[in-house]
Motif scaffolding. Structure first.
Motif, mmCIF file in Angstrom:
data_model
loop_
_atom_site.group_PDB
_atom_site.id
_atom_site.type_symbol
_atom_site.label_atom_id
_atom_site.label_comp_id
_atom_site.label_asym_id
_atom_site.label_seq_id
_atom_site.Cartn_x
_atom_site.Cartn_y
_atom_site.Cartn_z
ATOM 1 N N LEU A 57 0.847 -1.205 0.000
ATOM 2 C CA LEU A 57 0.000 0.000 0.000
ATOM 3 C C LEU A 57 0.877 1.248 0.000
ATOM 4 N N ILE A 58 1.951 1.196 -0.769
ATOM 5 C CA ILE A 58 2.915 2.300 -0.809
ATOM 6 C C ILE A 58 2.261 3.630 -1.210
ATOM 7 N N PRO A 59 1.338 3.660 -2.193
ATOM 8 C CA PRO A 59 0.718 4.944 -2.533
ATOM 9 C C PRO A 59 -0.036 5.589 -1.369
ATOM 10 N N LEU A 60 -0.582 4.757 -0.474
ATOM 11 C CA LEU A 60 -1.294 5.288 0.688
ATOM 12 C C LEU A 60 -0.339 5.637 1.828
ATOM 13 N N LYS A 61 0.795 5.004 1.846
ATOM 14 C CA LYS A 61 1.807 5.277 2.863
ATOM 15 C C LYS A 61 2.480 6.624 2.619
ATOM 16 N N SER B 125 5.174 -5.096 4.353
ATOM 17 C CA SER B 125 3.846 -4.782 3.821
ATOM 18 C C SER B 125 2.748 -5.144 4.813
ATOM 19 N N LYS B 126 2.914 -6.239 5.528
ATOM 20 C CA LYS B 126 1.913 -6.624 6.534
ATOM 21 C C LYS B 126 1.740 -5.529 7.578
ATOM 22 N N LYS B 127 2.836 -4.991 8.040
ATOM 23 C CA LYS B 127 2.791 -3.910 9.019
ATOM 24 C C LYS B 127 2.054 -2.699 8.457
ATOM 25 N N ASP B 128 2.336 -2.341 7.214
ATOM 26 C CA ASP B 128 1.689 -1.189 6.580
ATOM 27 C C ASP B 128 0.190 -1.429 6.403
ATOM 28 N N ILE B 129 -0.169 -2.626 5.942
ATOM 29 C CA ILE B 129 -1.584 -2.935 5.702
ATOM 30 C C ILE B 129 -2.381 -2.847 6.994
ATOM 31 N N ALA B 130 -1.846 -3.422 8.063
ATOM 32 C CA ALA B 130 -2.540 -3.377 9.353
ATOM 33 C C ALA B 130 -2.699 -1.940 9.837
ATOM 34 N N ALA B 131 -1.651 -1.139 9.686
ATOM 35 C CA ALA B 131 -1.691 0.250 10.163
ATOM 36 C C ALA B 131 -2.655 1.105 9.353
ATOM 37 N N ILE B 132 -2.706 0.892 8.038
ATOM 38 C CA ILE B 132 -3.502 1.752 7.157
ATOM 39 C C ILE B 132 -4.976 1.335 7.122
ATOM 40 N N THR B 133 -5.241 0.035 7.184
ATOM 41 C CA THR B 133 -6.628 -0.438 7.049
ATOM 42 C C THR B 133 -7.285 -0.832 8.361
ATOM 43 N N GLY B 134 -6.495 -1.145 9.390
ATOM 44 C CA GLY B 134 -7.056 -1.658 10.631
ATOM 45 C C GLY B 134 -7.405 -3.129 10.561
ATOM 46 N N PHE B 135 -7.044 -3.809 9.478
ATOM 47 C CA PHE B 135 -7.330 -5.240 9.328
ATOM 48 C C PHE B 135 -6.531 -6.024 10.376
ATOM 49 N N PRO B 136 -7.138 -7.022 11.030
ATOM 50 C CA PRO B 136 -6.439 -7.756 12.088
ATOM 51 C C PRO B 136 -5.156 -8.426 11.582
ATOM 52 N N GLN B 137 -4.060 -8.221 12.288
ATOM 53 C CA GLN B 137 -2.790 -8.811 11.848
ATOM 54 C C GLN B 137 -2.850 -10.332 11.811
ATOM 55 N N ASP C 70 11.252 2.587 -0.834
ATOM 56 C CA ASP C 70 10.356 1.608 -0.210
ATOM 57 C C ASP C 70 9.987 0.561 -1.247
ATOM 58 N N GLU C 71 9.737 -0.662 -0.780
ATOM 59 C CA GLU C 71 9.304 -1.760 -1.643
ATOM 60 C C GLU C 71 8.371 -2.668 -0.856
ATOM 61 N N GLY C 72 7.458 -3.310 -1.590
ATOM 62 C CA GLY C 72 6.625 -4.328 -0.971
ATOM 63 C C GLY C 72 7.277 -5.699 -1.015
ATOM 64 N N PHE C 73 8.158 -5.912 -2.003
ATOM 65 C CA PHE C 73 8.922 -7.167 -2.092
ATOM 66 C C PHE C 73 10.281 -6.904 -2.717
#
Length: 355
Positions: free
Chosen positions: A85-89, A124-136, A261-264
């Motif tokens: 989710l780099i564009p949102l980060k 990326s997992k850390k970013d996704i959880a922080a940006i969306t609130g989705f459970p880790q 930054d990179e996702g992979f």
């Protein structure tokens, strides 16, 4: 190994044609091939929006926050692969506009109703959880694999025609990827300028369709190249056939990935598999993926990057060490591992014992 009952999976084709060969397209193609080899799994490729009534799992292997890539409502068990989710980060670097933000509002709601998210790295997992609130606990990191075509080639009958075709001279530095802000192409160009002012720089090959398709980013890159008088040192090459790309990795003196930054960072591993030494930043997922098999640089310091290139050009012992470590590191990443871990996500959702 068989498992019962049979799991029926709908694997949804990515909707954006520009990702057909690299990036998301490569993930979709290679994972689908590997999943079809799994026992106890019936995988069907479907178009986005096709009926899904007979499937146990719907897997969307592509997610874009600013495009509507998923249905608003799904009664099925949904798995979504979110590469990053780099564009949102970095919203100040990726302007989405009002329409983009509205679509993200819709996409976020749809994503958060999924049963599980798969992503490429712990970064990326850390970013996704922080940006969306989705459970880790419902975000699983599954590394990508490397295609078997990426390998060492020593046959000059294969390599030399590619060198001629793209008008390259040896030694040259190779970059493969797109030109978004996070890729830090201006920093790489400034590093080349640093070398040119010192003692002359090798040629730099920039490979990717972004280097030939008109865009605001490309205009800025071209202006920088011109301002630094590096037009004669830099080759801009569009997407190349897979066999040519493998040859370019083999021909390059080194590969460089200077991202903020990179996702992979799959090209980094492809270069390692071709026994090409790698210079890389250590931001985002890159330290996680590269291990000890790269020469690490600060992406904000073009002078340091230039010195790293110079050192690697002159130090054969260092190049040999990076090549040896890169071979071992790249062997850790296979599509078979990616497939097996993905099946475990399906099984977890359905309450079936994992491998």
């Amino acid at each position: 190994m068989k498992y019962d009952p049979l799991i029926k999976v709908a694997f949804v084709r990515p909707p954006l044609s520009e990702h057909a060969f690299r990036g998301t397209g490569s993930y979709y193609r290679n994972l689908l091939i590997s999943l079809k080899k799994e026992d106890g799994l019936e995988v069907t490729a479907i178009e986005n929006g096709a009926p899904v009534g007979n499937f146990d799992i719907i897997h969307y292997p592509y997610f874009d926050p600013f495009f509507l890539t998923m249905p608003l409502i799904s009664k099925k068990n949904t798995v979504v692969t979110v590469h990053d989710l780099i564009p949102l980060k970095y919203p100040d670097k990726f302007k989405s506009g009002i329409k983009g933000l509205f679509k993200w509002f819709i996409q976020k709601g749809t994503l958060c109703r999924s049963r599980h998210i798969i992503t490429d790295s712990h970064s990326s997992k850390k970013d996704i959880a922080a940006i969306t609130g989705f459970p880790q606990k419902d975000i699983r990191v599954i590394y990508l694999g490397i295609e078997n075509v990426f390998r060492k080639i020593s046959d000059n009958r294969i390599l030399m025609p590619v060198l001629t075709r793209y008008q390259l001279n040896t030694p040259f530095i190779l970059y493969v990827g797109d030109i978004n802000w996070n890729k830090n192409i201006p920093g790489l160009i400034k590093a080349l300028s640093f070398l040119e002012k010192e003692n002359g720089a090798p040629q730099l090959a920039l490979v990717g369709r972004g280097f030939v398709n008109n865009s605001g980013n490309l205009t800025e890159i071209n202006k920088l190249i011109s301002d630094l008088n590096l037009d004669g040192k830099i080759k801009r090459i569009a997407d190349v056939p897979p066999d040519d790309l493998v040859a370019l990795y083999n021909l390059a003196e080194m590969f460089i990935l200077p991202s903020f930054d990179e996702g992979f960072g799959l090209p980094l591993l492809e270069a390692m598999a071709c026994q090409t030494p790698v210079i890389s930043s250590d931001r985002g997922s890159l330290a996680e993926i590269s291990g000890r098999a790269v020469f690490s640089v600060d992406p904000n310091d073009s002078g340091q990057m230039g010195k790293a290139i110079k050192k690697l050009l002159k130090n054969k012992e260092l190049r040999d060490r990076l090549v040896a470590e890169g071979i071992l590191q790249s062997q850790k990443f296979t599509w078979e591992k990616t497939s097996r871990a993905t099946v475990n996500v399906y099984k977890k959702i359905l309450g079936i014992k994992e491998y």
